[in-house]
Design an enzyme around this catalytic site. Structure first.
Site, short mmCIF file in Angstrom:
data_model
loop_
_atom_site.label_atom_id
_atom_site.label_comp_id
_atom_site.label_asym_id
_atom_site.label_seq_id
_atom_site.Cartn_x
_atom_site.Cartn_y
_atom_site.Cartn_z
CG HIS A 12 20.02 -3.62 23.60
ND1 HIS A 12 20.62 -2.83 24.54
CD2 HIS A 12 20.01 -2.90 22.46
CE1 HIS A 12 20.94 -1.67 24.00
NE2 HIS A 12 20.58 -1.68 22.73
CG HIS A 59 16.97 2.02 21.25
ND1 HIS A 59 16.89 1.24 22.37
CD2 HIS A 59 18.14 1.67 20.64
CE1 HIS A 59 17.96 0.45 22.45
NE2 HIS A 59 18.73 0.70 21.41
CG HIS A 193 25.02 -2.02 15.74
ND1 HIS A 193 25.64 -1.96 16.96
CD2 HIS A 193 23.77 -1.55 15.96
CE1 HIS A 193 24.80 -1.50 17.87
NE2 HIS A 193 23.64 -1.22 17.28
CD GLU A 240 23.51 0.38 21.13
OE1 GLU A 240 22.56 0.94 20.59
OE2 GLU A 240 23.63 -0.88 21.16
#
Lengths: 288, 140
Positions: A12, A59, A193, A240
């Site tokens: 996302h 977030h 990441h 995630e």
């Protein structure tokens, strides 16, 4: 009765939303990223889900440091795209599915999952970027959405085993809902990441591809991966990926992978995307 | 909890945002959160020091904000998703802000990403003798 027929996983990454919102998603230099969703856009038009249960992480948007729910389910009528500091994304308001959401919430709590109930919140790129990548640029989102926000910002995130079990419990809940609804579950986030420290920029292609391979049939083993191992192998934000296990748990044991896309890099991140459909045989077997 | 007891303390170049960091970074992160509102962004830009003084942050945290020292901000309990609200209000991309924590220039960082990113080889353990082997399954 309501039924879960398919699920998908996708990153996302906020840059994808910026590209779409600037009208540049058809630009040649972004083609390697967006071409991998052409199949998906055709597929979703045939599937026509009534409701998508969209698993994502907030977030620092709806939730800040005051309240950090581990699993939060949206039971509201609608959710506005959030202003994340540079104006809200110019995408449609997200329509909720409060009746089904409340049914699922009640069932999950009775099954032992102590959900946080959210009636009003704005939704950030974690939720709206997957909608844009799958449905494209539309006047209105063509389905209702139940946001399911998972804490992956503050350590520890829920374990993989708990996420897988939550997915299974969601499926049980959906299948007891009396209306005939076509429901999908999407797991979002990842792939590898890391956005901080000297190790920022970490990408582990081998790990990501193995994760996508194993998710189909060896998901029970994937669920045993600790958050520390996710961080070590796939970066602080790679953890995630645990959210994809909620999607996987909501599907049959037997699924068919009908599409896969992997690309590095999108900004700081490895992009991953795949689609699963429950196989017919397993659908019959798992139907009751 | 003693730092040595944390199973992630031997991951190089990495700060895990755990309860200890949440505690020391609470006001710093809530300050960053306030920058979600345009009126607060304007007030901050008008007089950064005065705006910061409204928050019960440590001097070290305030100084690191003024210096946009992201490495220091992470060490002082800042979380990257909160810190990017600060860098976004400066008009900086996430990648540009992130790159300042590495030993690479923003250009070299983006070049590294285009070439497939930073390899995990040699970057799994602070003890390099361990770093060549794949990490064994770690306990939940």
């Amino acid at each position: 009765m309501a039924k879960i027929i398919a699920g998908l996983g996708t990153s996302h990454i906020p840059l994808l939303g910026h590209i779409i919102d600037k009208g540049e998603s058809r630009a040649e230099n972004w083609a390697p990223i967006f071409d991998g969703f052409q199949f998906t856009k055709r597929w979703i038009k045939e599937q026509k889900p009534d409701v998508v249960i969209l698993v994502y992480n907030d977030h620092a948007t709806a939730f800040d440091m005051k309240i950090i729910p581990t699993f939060a389910i949206g039971c509201g009528e609608e959710y506005r795209p959030a202003d994340e500091g540079y104006g809200a994304r110019p995408v449609p308001t997200v329509k909720g599915a409060p009746k089904l959401a409340w049914h699922i919430t009640e069932s999950l709590i009775k099954q032992g999952f102590d959900m946080t109930i959210v009636n009003e919140m704005d939704v950030d790129h974690g939720l709206t970027v997957p909608l844009s990548m799958v449905f494209g640029e539309v006047e209105e989102w063509p389905c209702q959405v139940i946001p399911l926000a998972v804490n992956t910002v503050v350590y520890p995130a829920p374990t993989g085993e708990r996420c897988l079990a939550l997915g299974k419990a969601i499926r049980a809940a959906v299948e007891q809902f009396p209306e005939d609804l076509n429901v999908q579950v999407w797991g979002t986030g990842g792939m590898s990441h890391q956005l901080l420290g000297e190790r920022a920029g970490l990408i582990n292609r081998e790990w990501d591809l193995a994760f996508m391979d194993d998710l189909q049939s060896h998901y029970e083993a994937l669920a045993k991966i600790s958050q520390v191992e996710y961080i070590r192998e796939s970066g602080t934000e790679g953890s995630e990926m645990v959210m994809w296990l909620i999607m996987r748990g909501a599907l049959n044991h037997e699924v068919r992978e009908i599409h896969r896309h992997y690309y590095v890099p999108v900004s700081n991140t490895a992009l991953g995307h795949l689609i699963y459909e429950n196989t017919d045989a397993a659908a019959c077997e798992g139907g009751e | 909890m003693n730092n040595n007891n944390k199973p992630y303390s031997n991951i190089p170049g990495t700060t895990v945002f755990d309860g200890d960091m949440v505690r020391v970074g609470f006001h710093l992160n809530q300050f960053c959160m306030s920058l979600m509102q345009a009126s607060n962004r304007d007030a901050f830009k008008q007089d950064e020091r005065a705006y910061l003084d409204q928050w019960p942050m440590t001097q070290a945290q305030k100084n690191a904000v003024l210096a946009r020292d992201f490495t220091q901000l992470i060490a002082l309990g800042g979380n990257i998703y909160y810190l990017v609200k600060l860098s976004s209000s400066d008009g900086l991309s996430v990648a540009a802000a992130v790159s300042t924590m590495t030993d690479l220039s923003p250009e070299d960082y983006m070049e590294m990403m285009r070439n497939g990113g930073r390899s995990p080889a040699g970057n799994r353990f602070t003890d390099h003798r361990e770093s060549d082997k794949k990490s064994s399954k770690e306990q939940q």
